[in-house]
Write a protein that holds these residues in place. Structure first.
Motif, PDB file in Angstrom:
ATOM      1  N   HIS A 146       0.858  -1.190   0.000  1.00 51.71           N
ATOM      2  CA  HIS A 146       0.000   0.000   0.000  1.00 51.71           C
ATOM      3  C   HIS A 146       0.891   1.235   0.000  1.00 51.71           C
ATOM      4  CE1 HIS A 146      -3.171   2.828   0.724  1.00 51.71           C
ATOM      5  NE2 HIS A 146      -2.661   3.187   1.892  1.00 51.71           N
ATOM      6  N   ALA A 147       0.782   2.035  -1.045  1.00 52.66           N
ATOM      7  CA  ALA A 147       1.585   3.259  -1.157  1.00 52.66           C
ATOM      8  C   ALA A 147       0.663   4.461  -1.037  1.00 52.66           C
ATOM      9  CB  ALA A 147       2.321   3.291  -2.491  1.00 52.66           C
ATOM     10  N   THR A 160       1.662   8.427   5.500  1.00 46.05           N
ATOM     11  CA  THR A 160       0.694   7.420   5.912  1.00 46.05           C
ATOM     12  C   THR A 160       0.307   7.658   7.356  1.00 46.05           C
ATOM     13  OG1 THR A 160       2.482   5.930   6.559  1.00 46.05           O
ATOM     14  CG2 THR A 160       1.631   5.712   4.326  1.00 46.05           C
ATOM     15  N   GLY A 161      -0.861   7.191   7.715  1.00 51.33           N
ATOM     16  CA  GLY A 161      -1.333   7.393   9.069  1.00 51.33           C
ATOM     17  C   GLY A 161      -1.923   6.128   9.642  1.00 51.33           C
ATOM     18  N   PRO A 162      -2.490   6.205  10.876  1.00 52.67           N
ATOM     19  CA  PRO A 162      -3.050   5.019  11.533  1.00 52.67           C
ATOM     20  C   PRO A 162      -4.157   4.351  10.727  1.00 52.67           C
ATOM     21  CG  PRO A 162      -2.817   6.850  13.070  1.00 52.67           C
ATOM     22  CD  PRO A 162      -2.545   7.399  11.718  1.00 52.67           C
ATOM     23  N   ALA A 163      -4.979   5.148  10.028  1.00 50.70           N
ATOM     24  CA  ALA A 163      -6.087   4.565   9.267  1.00 50.70           C
ATOM     25  C   ALA A 163      -5.574   3.631   8.175  1.00 50.70           C
ATOM     26  CB  ALA A 163      -6.937   5.674   8.646  1.00 50.70           C
ATOM     27  N   GLU A 164      -4.523   4.061   7.460  1.00 51.27           N
ATOM     28  CA  GLU A 164      -3.961   3.221   6.398  1.00 51.27           C
ATOM     29  C   GLU A 164      -3.384   1.929   6.979  1.00 51.27           C
ATOM     30  OE1 GLU A 164      -3.475   6.451   6.544  1.00 51.27           O
ATOM     31  OE2 GLU A 164      -4.579   7.068   4.753  1.00 51.27           O
ATOM     32  N   VAL A 218       4.011   1.789   2.507  1.00 56.39           N
ATOM     33  CA  VAL A 218       5.143   2.563   1.977  1.00 56.39           C
ATOM     34  C   VAL A 218       4.717   4.001   1.734  1.00 56.39           C
ATOM     35  CG1 VAL A 218       6.876   2.710   0.156  1.00 56.39           C
ATOM     36  CG2 VAL A 218       5.984   0.476   0.862  1.00 56.39           C
ATOM     37  N   ASP A 219       5.548   4.924   2.142  1.00 52.28           N
ATOM     38  CA  ASP A 219       5.304   6.338   1.880  1.00 52.28           C
ATOM     39  C   ASP A 219       6.004   6.709   0.580  1.00 52.28           C
ATOM     40  OD1 ASP A 219       4.731   8.994   1.950  1.00 52.28           O
ATOM     41  OD2 ASP A 219       6.146   9.498   3.550  1.00 52.28           O
ATOM     42  N   GLY A 220       5.233   6.930  -0.473  1.00 53.93           N
ATOM     43  CA  GLY A 220       5.825   7.272  -1.758  1.00 53.93           C
ATOM     44  C   GLY A 220       4.768   7.277  -2.840  1.00 53.93           C
ATOM     45  N   PRO A 221       5.099   7.767  -4.031  1.00 58.15           N
ATOM     46  CA  PRO A 221       4.153   7.784  -5.154  1.00 58.15           C
ATOM     47  C   PRO A 221       3.732   6.363  -5.510  1.00 58.15           C
ATOM     48  CG  PRO A 221       6.073   9.148  -5.604  1.00 58.15           C
ATOM     49  CD  PRO A 221       6.393   8.365  -4.382  1.00 58.15           C
ATOM     50  N   PRO A 222       2.443   6.081  -5.625  1.00 57.66           N
ATOM     51  CA  PRO A 222       1.989   4.711  -5.894  1.00 57.66           C
ATOM     52  C   PRO A 222       2.594   4.089  -7.143  1.00 57.66           C
ATOM     53  CG  PRO A 222       0.149   6.080  -5.207  1.00 57.66           C
ATOM     54  CD  PRO A 222       1.326   7.008  -5.399  1.00 57.66           C
ATOM     55  N   ARG A 223       2.698   4.869  -8.231  1.00 58.19           N
ATOM     56  CA  ARG A 223       3.185   4.297  -9.486  1.00 58.19           C
ATOM     57  C   ARG A 223       4.597   3.762  -9.331  1.00 58.19           C
ATOM     58  NH1 ARG A 223       2.199   8.263 -14.427  1.00 58.19           N
ATOM     59  NH2 ARG A 223       4.043   9.187 -13.496  1.00 58.19           N
ATOM     60  N   GLU A 224       5.496   4.618  -8.860  1.00 54.80           N
ATOM     61  CA  GLU A 224       6.899   4.221  -8.734  1.00 54.80           C
ATOM     62  C   GLU A 224       7.083   3.173  -7.638  1.00 54.80           C
ATOM     63  OE1 GLU A 224       5.797   7.247  -8.992  1.00 54.80           O
ATOM     64  OE2 GLU A 224       6.725   8.064 -10.811  1.00 54.80           O
ATOM     65  N   THR A 225       6.282   3.270  -6.580  1.00 60.06           N
ATOM     66  CA  THR A 225       6.403   2.329  -5.472  1.00 60.06           C
ATOM     67  C   THR A 225       6.054   0.915  -5.920  1.00 60.06           C
ATOM     68  OG1 THR A 225       5.923   4.017  -3.813  1.00 60.06           O
ATOM     69  CG2 THR A 225       5.554   1.728  -3.182  1.00 60.06           C
ATOM     70  N   LEU A 226       4.961   0.769  -6.650  1.00 57.26           N
ATOM     71  CA  LEU A 226       4.551  -0.562  -7.093  1.00 57.26           C
ATOM     72  C   LEU A 226       5.536  -1.158  -8.089  1.00 57.26           C
ATOM     73  CD1 LEU A 226       0.685  -0.155  -7.481  1.00 57.26           C
ATOM     74  CD2 LEU A 226       1.921  -1.493  -5.776  1.00 57.26           C
ATOM     75  N   PRO A 259     -13.539   8.672 -11.430  1.00 55.86           N
ATOM     76  CA  PRO A 259     -14.246   7.437 -11.770  1.00 55.86           C
ATOM     77  C   PRO A 259     -14.588   7.312 -13.238  1.00 55.86           C
ATOM     78  CG  PRO A 259     -15.703   8.995 -10.658  1.00 55.86           C
ATOM     79  CD  PRO A 259     -14.321   9.551 -10.557  1.00 55.86           C
ATOM     80  N   GLU A 260     -14.554   8.429 -13.999  1.00 56.54           N
ATOM     81  CA  GLU A 260     -14.898   8.325 -15.417  1.00 56.54           C
ATOM     82  C   GLU A 260     -13.783   7.687 -16.229  1.00 56.54           C
ATOM     83  OE1 GLU A 260     -12.869  12.316 -14.837  1.00 56.54           O
ATOM     84  OE2 GLU A 260     -14.320  11.053 -13.788  1.00 56.54           O
ATOM     85  N   LEU A 261     -12.598   7.595 -15.682  1.00 54.80           N
ATOM     86  CA  LEU A 261     -11.500   6.960 -16.398  1.00 54.80           C
ATOM     87  C   LEU A 261     -11.691   5.447 -16.371  1.00 54.80           C
ATOM     88  CD1 LEU A 261      -8.418   9.005 -15.136  1.00 54.80           C
ATOM     89  CD2 LEU A 261      -9.688   9.283 -17.260  1.00 54.80           C
ATOM     90  N   LEU A 262     -11.503   4.794 -17.535  1.00 53.92           N
ATOM     91  CA  LEU A 262     -11.687   3.355 -17.606  1.00 53.92           C
ATOM     92  C   LEU A 262     -10.619   2.624 -16.802  1.00 53.92           C
ATOM     93  CD1 LEU A 262     -12.567   3.040 -21.383  1.00 53.92           C
ATOM     94  CD2 LEU A 262     -14.121   2.776 -19.455  1.00 53.92           C
ATOM     95  N   VAL A 263      -9.392   3.086 -16.877  1.00 51.40           N
ATOM     96  CA  VAL A 263      -8.292   2.486 -16.138  1.00 51.40           C
ATOM     97  C   VAL A 263      -7.440   3.606 -15.569  1.00 51.40           C
ATOM     98  CG1 VAL A 263      -6.209   1.065 -16.307  1.00 51.40           C
ATOM     99  CG2 VAL A 263      -8.258   0.396 -17.554  1.00 51.40           C
ATOM    100  N   GLY A 264      -7.050   3.469 -14.324  1.00 53.12           N
ATOM    101  CA  GLY A 264      -6.279   4.516 -13.677  1.00 53.12           C
ATOM    102  C   GLY A 264      -4.866   4.640 -14.207  1.00 53.12           C
ATOM    103  N   SER A 265      -4.263   5.803 -13.983  1.00 53.45           N
ATOM    104  CA  SER A 265      -2.903   6.055 -14.464  1.00 53.45           C
ATOM    105  C   SER A 265      -1.896   5.143 -13.792  1.00 53.45           C
ATOM    106  CB  SER A 265      -2.534   7.521 -14.230  1.00 53.45           C
ATOM    107  OG  SER A 265      -2.560   7.833 -12.847  1.00 53.45           O
ATOM    108  N   THR A 266      -2.132   4.796 -12.522  1.00 52.84           N
ATOM    109  CA  THR A 266      -1.205   3.905 -11.827  1.00 52.84           C
ATOM    110  C   THR A 266      -1.174   2.534 -12.490  1.00 52.84           C
ATOM    111  OG1 THR A 266      -1.485   5.026  -9.702  1.00 52.84           O
ATOM    112  CG2 THR A 266      -0.693   2.761  -9.638  1.00 52.84           C
ATOM    113  N   SER A 267      -2.339   2.023 -12.858  1.00 55.03           N
ATOM    114  CA  SER A 267      -2.417   0.708 -13.505  1.00 55.03           C
ATOM    115  C   SER A 267      -1.711   0.722 -14.852  1.00 55.03           C
ATOM    116  CB  SER A 267      -3.873   0.295 -13.681  1.00 55.03           C
ATOM    117  OG  SER A 267      -4.554   0.309 -12.446  1.00 55.03           O
ATOM    118  N   LEU A 268      -1.949   1.759 -15.644  1.00 55.70           N
ATOM    119  CA  LEU A 268      -1.302   1.856 -16.950  1.00 55.70           C
ATOM    120  C   LEU A 268       0.204   2.010 -16.815  1.00 55.70           C
ATOM    121  CD1 LEU A 268      -3.809   4.159 -18.875  1.00 55.70           C
ATOM    122  CD2 LEU A 268      -3.372   1.731 -19.294  1.00 55.70           C
TER     123      LEU A 268
END
Length: 270
Positions: free
Chosen positions: A37-38, A43-47, A72-80, A101-110
């Motif tokens: 989880h990035a 990040t906080g207690p909830a995450e 992990v504390d960092g940009p999701p794309r680079e972290t994954l 939500p209107e995007l078919l696939v998120g930028s992180t996935s692509l």
């Protein structure tokens, strides 16, 4: 070093679908699973609580599976993409939690599909639970990794494999060039049938327990693969776009399939 599968975790319900798919795949592969989880900006207690709850849920799904969770504390794309180093597979949901939500696939996935060092599976919400595996084949010598992934995926789940080869006429030349010969569709289709048979001959011998069907069509590859995804459990495509393209080596066909497929899509580096 233990074999492992990485899956991206975020608060969205689509993330849960990806996690469930990754859990089952890691179990089939007899590999460990890493939940990552990035969160950019800290990040906080909830995450941490969410990740702990997801770890407990995953551990209960397959009690014999070794599961690790990383916050992990960092940009999701680079972290994954970084977390996928040395992994057999990276699994991501089709949409992140970026609020679009209107995007078919998120930028992180692509981004992950374009840049990860290992195969990436993009899991769409509520994956199909019937059907088999479909793979798109161009007939290139470098497509071995794509075919290996598709055959192995089908074998692991005792599923049939549908191999699709799409073709089109060569482009007509412009003024000042030699006039191209007349193309006879039946003859060209037969040549593509022969090409596909040659490509698959060795793979059929290597995987005799996989039931294979083939389809050679005059059409666009992306269009046919997206259509096939409606009744398949997995679609497999290669990644061989230009390194300096808009999405790295993610070509137009693989990008279109990721965006519009109705089942999980595996993107295999070539």
């Amino acid at each position: 070093m233990n074999r492992f599968v990485v899956v991206g975790v975020d608060p969205s319900t689509r993330s849960r679908a990806a996690v469930d798919w990754a859990v089952d795949e890691a179990f089939r592969r007899r590999a460990d699973l890493r939940l990552v989880h990035a969160r950019y900006g800290g990040t906080g207690p909830a995450e941490a609580q969410r990740l702990d709850a997801e770890w407990a849920r995953v551990a209960a799904r397959h009690p014999g599976l070794t599961v690790a969770a990383e916050l992990v504390d960092g940009p999701p794309r680079e972290t994954l993409v970084g977390a996928a180093a040395g992994a057999e597979l990276l699994v991501v949901g089709d949409r992140g939690s970026g609020g679009f939500p209107e995007l078919l696939v998120g930028s992180t996935s692509l981004y992950a599909a374009a840049h990860a060092p290992c195969p990436v599976v993009v899991v769409h919400h509520e994956p199909v639970t019937e059907g088999g595996v479909a793979v798109g084949v161009e007939g290139r010598e470098a497509e071995g990794p794509v075919l290996a992934y598709a055959f192995e995926a089908a074998l692991r789940q005792s599923l049939p494999l549908a191999v699709l080869h799409a073709w089109s006429y060569p482009p007509l030349l412009g003024p000042g060039h030699e006039v191209p010969p007349v193309y006879e569709e039946g003859h060209i289709a037969a040549e593509h049938e022969r090409l596909l048979a040659e490509v698959l001959a060795g793979w059929r011998e290597r995987f005799p327990d996989v039931a294979v069907t083939t389809s050679v069509v005059r059409s666009g590859a992306a269009k046919e693969l997206v259509a096939a995804s409606a009744d398949q459990r997995l679609v497999v495509v290669g990644r061989h776009g230009r390194p300096n393209g808009p999405l790295g080596r993610l070509g137009s066909t693989s990008q279109a399939v990721i965006q519009h497929a109705q089942c999980p899509v595996a993107v295999v580096p070539l």
